[in-house]
Design a protein around this motif. Structure first.
Motif, PDB file in Angstrom:
ATOM      1  N   ASN A 153      32.618  41.095  47.967  1.00 33.88           N
ATOM      2  CA  ASN A 153      31.881  40.113  47.157  1.00 33.88           C
ATOM      3  C   ASN A 153      31.070  40.785  46.049  1.00 33.88           C
ATOM      4  O   ASN A 153      31.002  40.275  44.925  1.00 33.88           O
ATOM      5  N   LEU A 156      33.564  41.691  43.338  1.00 28.27           N
ATOM      6  CA  LEU A 156      34.020  40.523  42.572  1.00 28.27           C
ATOM      7  C   LEU A 156      32.945  40.034  41.611  1.00 28.27           C
ATOM      8  O   LEU A 156      33.225  39.702  40.444  1.00 28.27           O
ATOM      9  N   MET A 157      31.706  39.989  42.068  1.00 24.63           N
ATOM     10  CA  MET A 157      30.627  39.542  41.189  1.00 24.63           C
ATOM     11  C   MET A 157      30.319  40.585  40.120  1.00 24.63           C
ATOM     12  O   MET A 157      29.983  40.250  38.982  1.00 24.63           O
ATOM     13  N   LEU A 159      32.500  42.494  38.704  1.00 25.11           N
ATOM     14  CA  LEU A 159      33.551  42.385  37.688  1.00 25.11           C
ATOM     15  C   LEU A 159      33.504  41.058  36.937  1.00 25.11           C
ATOM     16  O   LEU A 159      34.279  40.855  35.999  1.00 25.11           O
ATOM     17  N   GLY A 160      32.620  40.158  37.359  1.00 28.94           N
ATOM     18  CA  GLY A 160      32.510  38.868  36.700  1.00 28.94           C
ATOM     19  C   GLY A 160      33.590  37.880  37.073  1.00 28.94           C
ATOM     20  O   GLY A 160      33.769  36.862  36.388  1.00 28.94           O
ATOM     21  N   LEU A 161      34.331  38.149  38.167  1.00 33.02           N
ATOM     22  CA  LEU A 161      35.406  37.245  38.582  1.00 33.02           C
ATOM     23  C   LEU A 161      34.858  36.006  39.283  1.00 33.02           C
ATOM     24  O   LEU A 161      35.498  34.956  39.269  1.00 33.02           O
ATOM     25  N   VAL A 162      33.703  36.121  39.916  1.00 32.76           N
ATOM     26  CA  VAL A 162      33.076  34.984  40.573  1.00 32.76           C
ATOM     27  C   VAL A 162      31.589  35.009  40.248  1.00 32.76           C
ATOM     28  O   VAL A 162      31.017  36.068  39.954  1.00 32.76           O
ATOM     29  N   ASP A 163      30.975  33.821  40.288  1.00 34.51           N
ATOM     30  CA  ASP A 163      29.546  33.710  39.995  1.00 34.51           C
ATOM     31  C   ASP A 163      28.684  33.802  41.239  1.00 34.51           C
ATOM     32  O   ASP A 163      27.490  34.112  41.157  1.00 34.51           O
TER      33      ASP A 163
END
Length: 303
Positions: A153, A156-157, A159-163
């Motif tokens: 998580n 992912l955050m 890399l800016g893939l999810v907020d």
């Protein structure tokens, strides 16, 4: 006439010797397999209350398990028992398919692309490294990776893939299947690899000389000759997953039901006859699945 009598006597002595040789294994099978199963079946027919078991034959336990399964609920849902079995079979099917693909790929690589027996041994040892620790420890090791504040998580955050953190990575069906695959893929690799090592390499050369492509050789030569290994690996994976309750409890966050989990809960509440009845039903379902698999191929050729 004397020769016939002598041969008959020799055959009789040979038969007696064979029975004596098989007797220790038959005794172990009887004491540690048939007797426990018989006791479980017997207890499943007993009655019980909050304090004690009542050795009186009754089918009440089986009736209570399937209570309400003759019709749908008001919301159109299945009864608890059928829903639980469908959930368990869902995990079983998913884990079986994934472990079959992974196990076949790894076994194929080891059998046909690794030429050195030493390298094969080293790679096999590397595959068994996870088994050097407890299953529970191996499952818990996923928590720092898949948790809400875990490494995945955060990555992912970052890399800016999810907020916001992805919730379904842990304590979900996904994490349960992932843990099952992590734990039990090796049980699929070993029998398939054993079958592949028995394949005569001249058959592959003949298929290549006949103009068969790599995929045609794989599908028409290798896969048919590996059926026994695939079935044996499938039996291992299916039987383990169907009765597992630790993995589903840990990786499902105690929120996902399975037949093994129900049996464990009933045992913890001292409802032994109910747990035994569920165990008998689960055993019957697993045996039917195994029977269906053994109809596909004669696994005695592999044993």
């Amino acid at each position: 006439m004397n020769l016939r009598a002598a041969s008959t006597a020799e055959a009789g002595h040979g038969g007696i010797a064979a029975w004596w040789q098989a007797a220790p294994f038959a005794l172990v099978f009887f004491l540690f397999f048939l007797v426990p199963l018989g006791l479980i079946a017997m207890v499943s027919l007993w009655n019980f209350n909050e304090y004690e078991l009542l050795p009186a034959l009754t089918l009440r336990n089986y009736a209570s398990i399937f209570e309400g399964c003759s019709h749908l609920t008001d919301n159109g849902d299945l009864c608890v028992t059928l829903s639980t079995y469908l959930s368990t079979l869902k995990f079983c099917l998913l884990v079986w398919a994934i472990t079959l693909v992974l196990g076949f790929a790894v076994a194929y690589f080891l059998a046909f692309h690794v030429r050195s027996a030493t390298v094969q041994t080293v790679l096999f040892v590397l595959c068994t490294v996870p088994f050097w620790t407890s299953n529970v420890i191996r499952m818990i090791s996923w928590v720092p990776l898949l948790g809400r504040n875990g490494l995945v998580n955060q990555g992912l955050m970052g890399l800016g893939l999810v907020d916001q953190p992805v919730e379904w990575l842990l304590f979900s069906d996904f994490s349960v299947v992932l843990a099952f695959v992590h734990l039990y893929t090796m049980f699929m690799i070993v029998p398939i690899f054993n079958s592949m090592m028995r394949i005569d390499r001249s058959l592959l050369e003949a298929a290549s000389d006949a103009g068969a492509s790599g995929w045609q050789t794989l599908w028409n030569v290798i896969v048919p000759l590996c059926k026994s290994g695939i079935v044996i690996g499938s039996i291992f994976v299916i039987t383990i997953v169907m009765g597992d309750f630790v993995t589903i409890g840990v990786m499902g966050g105690q929120q996902i039901a399975s037949v093994g989990k129900i049996i464990q809960v009933q045992t913890s509440y001292l409802q032994f006859p109910l747990a035994a009845a569920n165990a008998v039903i689960l055993l019957a379902v697993v045996l039917m699945i195994i029977w269906g698999l053994t109809r596909l191929v004669d696994i005695r050729k592999e044993l």
